[in-house]
Design a protein around this motif. Structure first.
Motif, PDB file in Angstrom:
ATOM      1  N   ASN A 277      12.979  38.752-160.162  1.00 37.23           N
ATOM      2  CA  ASN A 277      12.589  40.118-159.796  1.00 37.23           C
ATOM      3  C   ASN A 277      11.551  40.663-160.773  1.00 37.23           C
ATOM      4  O   ASN A 277      11.654  41.794-161.261  1.00 37.23           O
ATOM      5  CB  ASN A 277      13.796  41.057-159.726  1.00 37.23           C
ATOM      6  CG  ASN A 277      14.747  40.691-158.612  1.00 37.23           C
ATOM      7  OD1 ASN A 277      14.311  40.289-157.516  1.00 37.23           O
ATOM      8  ND2 ASN A 277      16.044  40.786-158.869  1.00 37.23           N
TER       9      ASN A 277
ATOM     10  N   THR B  42      21.408  33.924-169.788  1.00 35.13           N
ATOM     11  CA  THR B  42      20.494  34.848-169.125  1.00 35.13           C
ATOM     12  C   THR B  42      20.405  36.138-169.927  1.00 35.13           C
ATOM     13  O   THR B  42      21.432  36.741-170.267  1.00 35.13           O
ATOM     14  CB  THR B  42      20.963  35.170-167.697  1.00 35.13           C
ATOM     15  OG1 THR B  42      20.990  33.956-166.934  1.00 35.13           O
ATOM     16  CG2 THR B  42      20.041  36.174-167.034  1.00 35.13           C
ATOM     17  N   VAL B  43      19.168  36.518-170.230  1.00 35.69           N
ATOM     18  CA  VAL B  43      18.930  37.822-170.855  1.00 35.69           C
ATOM     19  C   VAL B  43      18.680  38.793-169.713  1.00 35.69           C
ATOM     20  O   VAL B  43      17.694  38.668-168.972  1.00 35.69           O
ATOM     21  CB  VAL B  43      17.725  37.781-171.806  1.00 35.69           C
ATOM     22  CG1 VAL B  43      17.534  39.143-172.471  1.00 35.69           C
ATOM     23  CG2 VAL B  43      17.903  36.697-172.860  1.00 35.69           C
ATOM     24  N   THR B  44      19.587  39.737-169.549  1.00 43.75           N
ATOM     25  CA  THR B  44      19.529  40.618-168.379  1.00 43.75           C
ATOM     26  C   THR B  44      18.619  41.812-168.627  1.00 43.75           C
ATOM     27  O   THR B  44      18.330  42.180-169.769  1.00 43.75           O
ATOM     28  CB  THR B  44      20.931  41.136-168.028  1.00 43.75           C
ATOM     29  OG1 THR B  44      21.403  41.979-169.084  1.00 43.75           O
ATOM     30  CG2 THR B  44      21.900  39.982-167.815  1.00 43.75           C
ATOM     31  N   ALA B  45      18.197  42.408-167.539  1.00 40.81           N
ATOM     32  CA  ALA B  45      17.378  43.624-167.626  1.00 40.81           C
ATOM     33  C   ALA B  45      18.128  44.707-168.373  1.00 40.81           C
ATOM     34  O   ALA B  45      17.533  45.497-169.117  1.00 40.81           O
ATOM     35  CB  ALA B  45      16.995  44.094-166.220  1.00 40.81           C
ATOM     36  N   SER B  46      19.462  44.723-168.167  1.00 43.28           N
ATOM     37  CA  SER B  46      20.276  45.720-168.872  1.00 43.28           C
ATOM     38  C   SER B  46      20.234  45.498-170.380  1.00 43.28           C
ATOM     39  O   SER B  46      20.109  46.443-171.164  1.00 43.28           O
ATOM     40  CB  SER B  46      21.723  45.642-168.368  1.00 43.28           C
ATOM     41  OG  SER B  46      22.548  46.524-169.097  1.00 43.28           O
ATOM     42  N   GLN B  47      20.338  44.226-170.813  1.00 48.82           N
ATOM     43  CA  GLN B  47      20.262  43.921-172.250  1.00 48.82           C
ATOM     44  C   GLN B  47      18.911  44.311-172.825  1.00 48.82           C
ATOM     45  O   GLN B  47      18.802  44.733-173.980  1.00 48.82           O
ATOM     46  CB  GLN B  47      20.519  42.431-172.483  1.00 48.82           C
ATOM     47  CG  GLN B  47      21.968  42.004-172.303  1.00 48.82           C
ATOM     48  CD  GLN B  47      22.132  40.515-172.477  1.00 48.82           C
ATOM     49  OE1 GLN B  47      21.523  39.722-171.751  1.00 48.82           O
ATOM     50  NE2 GLN B  47      22.943  40.120-173.443  1.00 48.82           N
TER      51      GLN B  47
ATOM     52  N   GLU C   2      16.327  33.923-167.131  1.00 49.72           N
ATOM     53  CA  GLU C   2      17.197  32.779-167.368  1.00 49.72           C
ATOM     54  C   GLU C   2      16.526  31.859-168.392  1.00 49.72           C
ATOM     55  O   GLU C   2      15.336  31.559-168.275  1.00 49.72           O
ATOM     56  CB  GLU C   2      17.451  32.006-166.080  1.00 49.72           C
ATOM     57  CG  GLU C   2      18.255  32.788-165.049  1.00 49.72           C
ATOM     58  CD  GLU C   2      18.443  32.004-163.755  1.00 49.72           C
ATOM     59  OE1 GLU C   2      17.711  30.989-163.583  1.00 49.72           O
ATOM     60  OE2 GLU C   2      19.279  32.382-162.936  1.00 49.72           O
TER      61      GLU C   2
ATOM     62  N   HIS D  50      13.448  43.048-165.868  1.00 48.32           N
ATOM     63  CA  HIS D  50      13.937  41.940-165.049  1.00 48.32           C
ATOM     64  C   HIS D  50      14.792  40.997-165.885  1.00 48.32           C
ATOM     65  O   HIS D  50      14.759  41.021-167.116  1.00 48.32           O
ATOM     66  CB  HIS D  50      12.770  41.177-164.422  1.00 48.32           C
ATOM     67  CG  HIS D  50      11.872  40.514-165.427  1.00 48.32           C
ATOM     68  ND1 HIS D  50      10.769  41.137-165.967  1.00 48.32           N
ATOM     69  CD2 HIS D  50      11.904  39.267-165.986  1.00 48.32           C
ATOM     70  CE1 HIS D  50      10.168  40.318-166.807  1.00 48.32           C
ATOM     71  NE2 HIS D  50      10.838  39.174-166.836  1.00 48.32           N
ATOM     72  N   ASP D  51      15.581  40.173-165.196  1.00 51.17           N
ATOM     73  CA  ASP D  51      16.408  39.168-165.870  1.00 51.17           C
ATOM     74  C   ASP D  51      15.563  37.942-166.205  1.00 51.17           C
ATOM     75  O   ASP D  51      14.611  37.611-165.487  1.00 51.17           O
ATOM     76  CB  ASP D  51      17.549  38.722-164.946  1.00 51.17           C
ATOM     77  CG  ASP D  51      18.539  39.852-164.665  1.00 51.17           C
ATOM     78  OD1 ASP D  51      18.441  40.899-165.333  1.00 51.17           O
ATOM     79  OD2 ASP D  51      19.395  39.668-163.784  1.00 51.17           O
TER      80      ASP D  51
END
Length: 552
Positions: free
Chosen positions: A534, A469-474, A459, A456-457
C-alpha cells in the motif's frame, strides 16, 4: 611498720615464692601437672623441654629436614632476632621426605609454618584462624573424641605431638601445611610463559607512599625529612570494580592464559578481521583477554558445566562451551581459585561492536552499481535529502554526522507495492570504491531506519528469510525514524556525559526488526529485502547488524 621493714618483708615473701617455684620446676611432678592442665591431644601428653625453639629444633635428628628449611630461608635467624614467643609447625623427616611439597618458593613454604604468637592447646579453639609469617591464615580444627581426648589439626593436617619450649609451642603435624598464595601473589609470580597476562595486570598497579608506616631517617639539605620509605601497592583499575585481588577476604576466580594461548587468540582474531574487511583496535582485543577472566565468586567445575555463560567483573562474557579451561587441575588460592586456560577465542561480538551503514551512498554509485546494490521492482529514484546537517551529541568526543536520506517513488502508482533487494555495501568516499560487506556467521539484531509516518507497511527479509514487518502504525513513532530511536548508541557513547540537548538522538542502532542468524563457517554477503505494501513512496536511512551474546 617502718618503710625499711616493709621492703624487707616484701623481699622475703618474693624470695620464698621464687624458691617454691624453683622446687616445682625441678620436680618431675611438674611436667605431669602441666600436661594434666593442658589437655591430652591424640592421647599424647605435651612434652616440656627447657630449650628455646631454635635449640630444640636443632637437637631433634628427626626434624633435620624442617631445620634445614628454616635455616636456608633465614627463618631461624629471624626468630633469634625477634626474640618473641612463637607457634611452630614441623614435619618429621619420614613424612617430610615422602610428602615433599613441590614449590619454587621455599621461603613462602617455611614461613607458612611459623606464627608470632604462642598458642597452647588450651588456647586453641575450633574454627580459629592463625596468622602465619607468610601473611596467610591457617584454620584450626579442635574436636573432642569419645575417649575425652582432643584432636587438633591445622588446615586439616593432624597434630601428632606437642612440645612446649621456653618461647612457645612446637606442633609436629603429619604433613606440610599448605597456605595458598593469594590471587595477586599467584599472578605476580607467574613465569615467563605467562608474561603477557602477568604484565597486563602488573602494569596497572599503583605505588602509594605510606607516610604513617615510613620512618624518618634524616633531613636533607633543604631541611625536609628523609624517610625510609614504605609504599603500598594498589590496583585502582580492579578496585574500581570492587575487586581487590590482594584482599584475603576476597572469594574469586581467575582463569590464566599462557602467552601461547593469548597470541594464538589475537592472531586468529586479526586474521578474521582482515578476511571480513573490518578494523578493530588492538587494545580492545588485548584488553578482552584479561577483562574476561576475573570473577567475583569462587567457581567450581560444576559451575562451568552448568552455565553456558559466565560474566566477569568487567561484564565480559565467557562462553563455557567455546572457551577451553583445564577444570581438572584447579589451583587453590587463599582468596579463591585459579584455572589455566588451554584455548581462548576472542568472540565475534567483541571483534564486531556493530555493522552500521547508510543508504545515502546511493547518490555516488554508477548506474551499474545502483542496479546491483539497489535492485528493485516498481521504484524510481526521487531525490536525496539532508534532514539534519552535521552535528554531534557529544561535541569534541564523537564525530559530526548528518541525517541524509534517499527517496523513491513507485514507478506504477496503481500497483501500490514495491520490492527493493538491497545488497549491503561500504563506500570509500576518498577513493570512491564500493565494496560488498562480508558478515561472519552468528546471531545479530537487524535494525533499520526509515522515516517517520511513511504511511505503509514494510515486510523485511534477510538473505531470503522473512524477519518481520515494520507496520505503518510503528512508523508513526520514532523507533524507526532515521537513527534517532530504537536500540543502542555507538561504542563508548555515554548519554549521561553527552552535552547536546538532543543527545539521545545521536547515531543509534535504529528500530529492531528481529533477530537473524548467519549459518555456516564462512562470512557471507548480505541482502535485505524490503517489500512495501500500500505504498506510493518510500524513504531509507540506514541498516544495522548488532551482534547478540550468541554471536560468539
Amino acid at each position: 611498720m617502718n618503710k625499711h621493714l616493709l621492703m624487707k618483708t616484701i623481699k622475703y615473701i618474693l624470695s620464698s615464692i621464687l624458691l617454691i617455684s624453683g622446687i616445682y620446676a625441678c620436680n618431675d611432678d611438674w611436667d605431669s601437672h602441666y600436661s594434666q592442665e593442658e589437655q591430652v591431644v591424640n592421647n599424647v601428653n605435651i612434652t616440656v623441654v627447657n630449650k628455646s625453639a631454635v635449640d630444640y629444633l636443632q637437637s631433634q635428628p628427626e626434624l633435620s629436614t624442617m631445620y634445614q628449611l628454616f635455616s636456608e630461608t633465614g627463618v631461624l635467624d629471624e626468630m633469634i632476632e625477634k626474640d618473641l614467643l612463637f607457634t611452630i609447625l614441623v614435619v618429621n623427616d619420614d613424612n617430610a621426605l615422602s610428602r615433599a611439597v613441590v614449590t619454587d618458593d621455599r621461603t613462602f613454604l617455611a614461613k607458612s609454618h611459623i606464627s608470632d604468637i604462642s598458642l597452647s592447646p588450651s588456647n586453641l579453639s575450633d574454627g580459629q584462624r592463625v596468622l602465619m609469617w607468610n601473611g596467610k591464615y591457617i584454620n584450626v580444627s579442635k574436636v573432642e573424641n569419645e575417649d575425652n581426648a582432643t584432636s587438633i589439626s591445622f588446615n586439616g593436617i593432624a597434630v601428632k605431638k606437642i612440645t612446649k619450649v621456653n618461647n612457645g609451642y612446637v606442633y609436629e603435624i603429619e604433613d606440610y601445611v599448605e597456605t595458598p598464595k593469594s590471587l595477586y601473589e599467584l599472578i605476580e609470580g607467574l613465569g615467563d610463559d605467562y608474561s603477557i597476562f602477568r604484565e597486563m595486570i602488573m602494569e596497572r598497579n599503583q605505588l602509594t607512599f605510606d607516610k604513617e608506616a615510613s620512618k624518618i631517617i634524616g633531613v636533607d639539605e633543604t631541611g625536609s625529612n628523609v624517610y625510609d620509605s614504605i609504599f603500598i601497592v594498589t590496583n585502582p583499575y580492579f578496585e574500581a570494580q570492587g575487586f581487590n585481588m590482594m584482599s584475603e577476604s576476597l572469594s574469586a576466580t581467575v582463569l590464566i592464559p599462557s602467552n601461547e594461548v593469548v597470541n594464538r587468540a589475537l592472531t586468529v582474531a586479526r586474521q578474521n578481521l582482515q578476511e571480513w574487511g573490518m578494523l578493530r583496535e588492538d587494545s580492545i582485543l588485548e584488553n578482552w583477554t584479561f577483562q574476561s577472566v576475573f570473577f567475583d565468586k569462587k567457581l567450581s567445575k560444576s559451575d562451568f558445566e552448568a552455565n553456558i555463560d559466565l560474566n566477569s567483573i568487567f561484564s565480559k562474557q565467557w562462553r563455557t562451551t567455546v572457551q577451553q579451561v583445564d577444570l581438572e587441575n584447579p589451583v587453590s588460592l587463599s582468596n579463591g581459585v585459579a584455572y589455566y586456560v588451554t584455548d581462548m577465542k576472542i568472540p565475534t561480538n567483541v571483534l564486531i561492536y556493530r555493522v552500521k551503514d547508510y543508504m545515502r551512498w546511493y547518490e555516488y554509485l554508477s548506474e551499474e552499481e545502483k542496479a546491483l546494490y539497489f535492485d528493485n521492482e516498481n521504484l524510481t529514484f526521487d531525490k536525496m535529502e539532508t534532514k539534519v546537517s552535521e552535528w554531534s551529541g557529544w561535541p569534541g568526543v564523537f564525530p559530526n554526522i548528518i541525517n541524509r536520506v534517499v527517496r523513491f517513488k513507485t514507478t506504477d502508482a496503481a500497483i501500490k507495492e514495491y520490492t527493493l533487494n538491497f545488497t549491503a555495501f561500504s563506500y570509500d568516499e576518498k577513493n570512491k570504491v564500493t565494496t560488498p560487506y562480508k558478515i561472519p556467521p552468528g546471531e545479530y539484531d537487524l535494525c533499520l531506519g526509515f522515516e517517520q509516518k511513511m504511511g505503509h507497511d514494510v515486510e523485511v527479509s534477510f538473505n531470503g528469510e522473512y524477519v518481520g514487518t515494520v507496520t505503518a502504525s510503528q512508523l508513526t513513532k520514532t523507533d524507526f525514524h532515521y537513527d534517532r530511536g530504537g536500540q543502542g548508541y555507538p561504542e563508548g557513547y555515554d548519554v549521561n556525559k553527552a552535552t547536546d540537548k538532543k543527545k539521545t538522538n545521536y547515531d543509534r542502532d535504529g528500530g529492531k526488526v528481529g533477530v537473524i542468524t548467519i549459518e555456516g563457517t564462512e562470512p557471507v554477503n548480505v541482502v535485505i529485502k524490503f517489500h512495501g505494501i500500500n505504498a506510493s513512496k518510500c524513504c531509507f536511512h540506514h541498516w544495522c547488524l548488532k551482534p547478540t551474546k550468541n554471536c560468539y
